[in-house]
Design a protein around this motif. Sequence first.
Motif, PDB file in Angstrom:
ATOM      1  N   GLY A   1       0.810  -1.205   0.000  1.00 48.85           N
ATOM      2  CA  GLY A   1       0.000   0.000   0.000  1.00 48.85           C
ATOM      3  C   GLY A   1       0.842   1.252   0.000  1.00 48.85           C
ATOM      4  N   VAL A   2       0.158   2.409  -0.185  1.00 44.77           N
ATOM      5  CA  VAL A   2       0.845   3.691  -0.262  1.00 44.77           C
ATOM      6  C   VAL A   2       0.080   4.737   0.545  1.00 44.77           C
ATOM      7  N   LEU A   3       0.809   5.721   1.022  1.00 46.99           N
ATOM      8  CA  LEU A   3       0.263   6.958   1.579  1.00 46.99           C
ATOM      9  C   LEU A   3       0.732   8.095   0.680  1.00 46.99           C
ATOM     10  N   VAL A   4      -0.154   9.057   0.429  1.00 43.52           N
ATOM     11  CA  VAL A   4       0.115  10.119  -0.539  1.00 43.52           C
ATOM     12  C   VAL A   4       0.002  11.475   0.144  1.00 43.52           C
ATOM     13  N   SER A   5       1.026  12.308  -0.011  1.00 43.20           N
ATOM     14  CA  SER A   5       0.993  13.672   0.507  1.00 43.20           C
ATOM     15  C   SER A   5       1.094  14.621  -0.681  1.00 43.20           C
ATOM     16  N   VAL A   6       0.122  15.519  -0.828  1.00 44.80           N
ATOM     17  CA  VAL A   6       0.057  16.395  -2.000  1.00 44.80           C
ATOM     18  C   VAL A   6       0.039  17.848  -1.551  1.00 44.80           C
ATOM     19  N   ALA A   7       0.951  18.643  -2.113  1.00 45.02           N
ATOM     20  CA  ALA A   7       0.873  20.099  -2.022  1.00 45.02           C
ATOM     21  C   ALA A   7       0.257  20.581  -3.327  1.00 45.02           C
ATOM     22  N   LEU A   8      -0.898  21.248  -3.237  1.00 43.86           N
ATOM     23  CA  LEU A   8      -1.716  21.532  -4.418  1.00 43.86           C
ATOM     24  C   LEU A   8      -1.922  23.035  -4.568  1.00 43.86           C
ATOM     25  N   PRO A   9      -1.657  23.603  -5.752  1.00 44.66           N
ATOM     26  CA  PRO A   9      -1.969  25.018  -5.963  1.00 44.66           C
ATOM     27  C   PRO A   9      -3.469  25.277  -5.785  1.00 44.66           C
ATOM     28  N   VAL A  10      -3.813  26.397  -5.218  1.00 47.57           N
ATOM     29  CA  VAL A  10      -5.199  26.684  -4.867  1.00 47.57           C
ATOM     30  C   VAL A  10      -6.095  26.759  -6.103  1.00 47.57           C
ATOM     31  N   GLU A  11      -5.507  27.073  -7.268  1.00 46.55           N
ATOM     32  CA  GLU A  11      -6.325  27.212  -8.481  1.00 46.55           C
ATOM     33  C   GLU A  11      -6.703  25.868  -9.100  1.00 46.55           C
ATOM     34  N   TRP A  12      -6.154  24.764  -8.573  1.00 47.22           N
ATOM     35  CA  TRP A  12      -6.531  23.455  -9.110  1.00 47.22           C
ATOM     36  C   TRP A  12      -7.980  23.143  -8.737  1.00 47.22           C
ATOM     37  N   PRO A  13      -8.845  22.805  -9.698  1.00 45.29           N
ATOM     38  CA  PRO A  13     -10.228  22.419  -9.366  1.00 45.29           C
ATOM     39  C   PRO A  13     -10.255  21.102  -8.589  1.00 45.29           C
ATOM     40  N   GLU A  14     -11.312  20.913  -7.827  1.00 42.26           N
ATOM     41  CA  GLU A  14     -11.469  19.674  -7.070  1.00 42.26           C
ATOM     42  C   GLU A  14     -11.419  18.449  -7.978  1.00 42.26           C
ATOM     43  N   GLU A  15     -12.083  18.552  -9.136  1.00 38.94           N
ATOM     44  CA  GLU A  15     -12.148  17.411 -10.047  1.00 38.94           C
ATOM     45  C   GLU A  15     -10.768  17.033 -10.572  1.00 38.94           C
ATOM     46  N   GLN A  16      -9.909  18.037 -10.746  1.00 37.45           N
ATOM     47  CA  GLN A  16      -8.561  17.772 -11.247  1.00 37.45           C
ATOM     48  C   GLN A  16      -7.720  17.039 -10.197  1.00 37.45           C
TER      49      GLN A  16
END
Length: 330
Positions: free
Chosen positions: A101-116
């Motif tokens: 299994g995996v654990l995922v940590s994401v730093a996401l720009p605020v302009e990214w849509p939820e669906e993306q």
Amino acid sequence: MPLADTTEPRSVVVSRHTPLGPGSEFDRIRLALARLGPRAVGAGDDCAFVPAGGEYLALSCDASVEGTHFRAGWLRAEELGWRAAAAALSDLAAVAATPLGVLVSVALPVEWPEEQFADLMEGVGEAVEAVGAVVWGGDLVRGERLAIGMFVVGRLVGEPVRRRGAMPGDGLWVTGRLGGPRAAVAAWGAGREPEAAARARFARPEPRVAHALWLKEHGAKAMIDVSDGVLPDAAHLGAASGVSWTIALEALPLHPAIEGALEAVVSGEEYELLAALPPGFGPDQAREFEAAFGLPLTRVGWAEPAGREPLVRLVRDGAAVEPPFAFAHF
């Protein structure tokens, strides 16, 4: 940072970091390990090995950062997720571990849509499912640019295949064909879309999990996944095992999109396997591998006694060749 081996008592492991090859990135790691002293144990392989319930787990982590590993606009969100997961799962393949299994940590720009973001995680899920593992969860934060951190866990049956273990006379073998990712990056850098097969090699690398288990069963003595390129990664195998390597450029299996062997030998983010196999391993076994996986397994070099600089010598038809520049983070 190459990870730790905790299969032995702390007092034994303290002085047994697996040696790393040359390079400014690894000079920083060596300095950090020296500063950590006894607080760091047995680092230097692709995974840490931790006892759990009568068996051993293989643990690793990896980061994919916009601007370093990819540029905005190169890949779709689901491809970014697949690629980040595959890169981390490849560390498990490098030690012949079966992913859990995996654990995922994401730093996401605020302009990214939820669906993306959901598309990105769909790509992670597809890559993980392809090797029989699952997503356990993770963390999401806002960031100035996209960064994906992956923590992966695998199960070991018997001993792992480490970076150390090669001996003089062993052959150096590589899976697959080299140069596709480098050709894709070169095309994007020139402002054009890569040839489809090269783009696919960059966007959807396949962690060679089953291939690694086969190689282990057939005598692999040392192994690493090709993340920085065959030339620098062979140097890590040499430093860890205490051998020098000679690589014959004419033997390298080339992706159709790459121009030549000097480019292929420093093509990074291939996530193929580079393995030391005993002298008795030869063409018959390589044909068996190809029949099983539809993927070539090619002897590209051989191990010699340590004491020669550089750790990896390139030759073409027996004549020495100046090594090309390989990407370095620092």
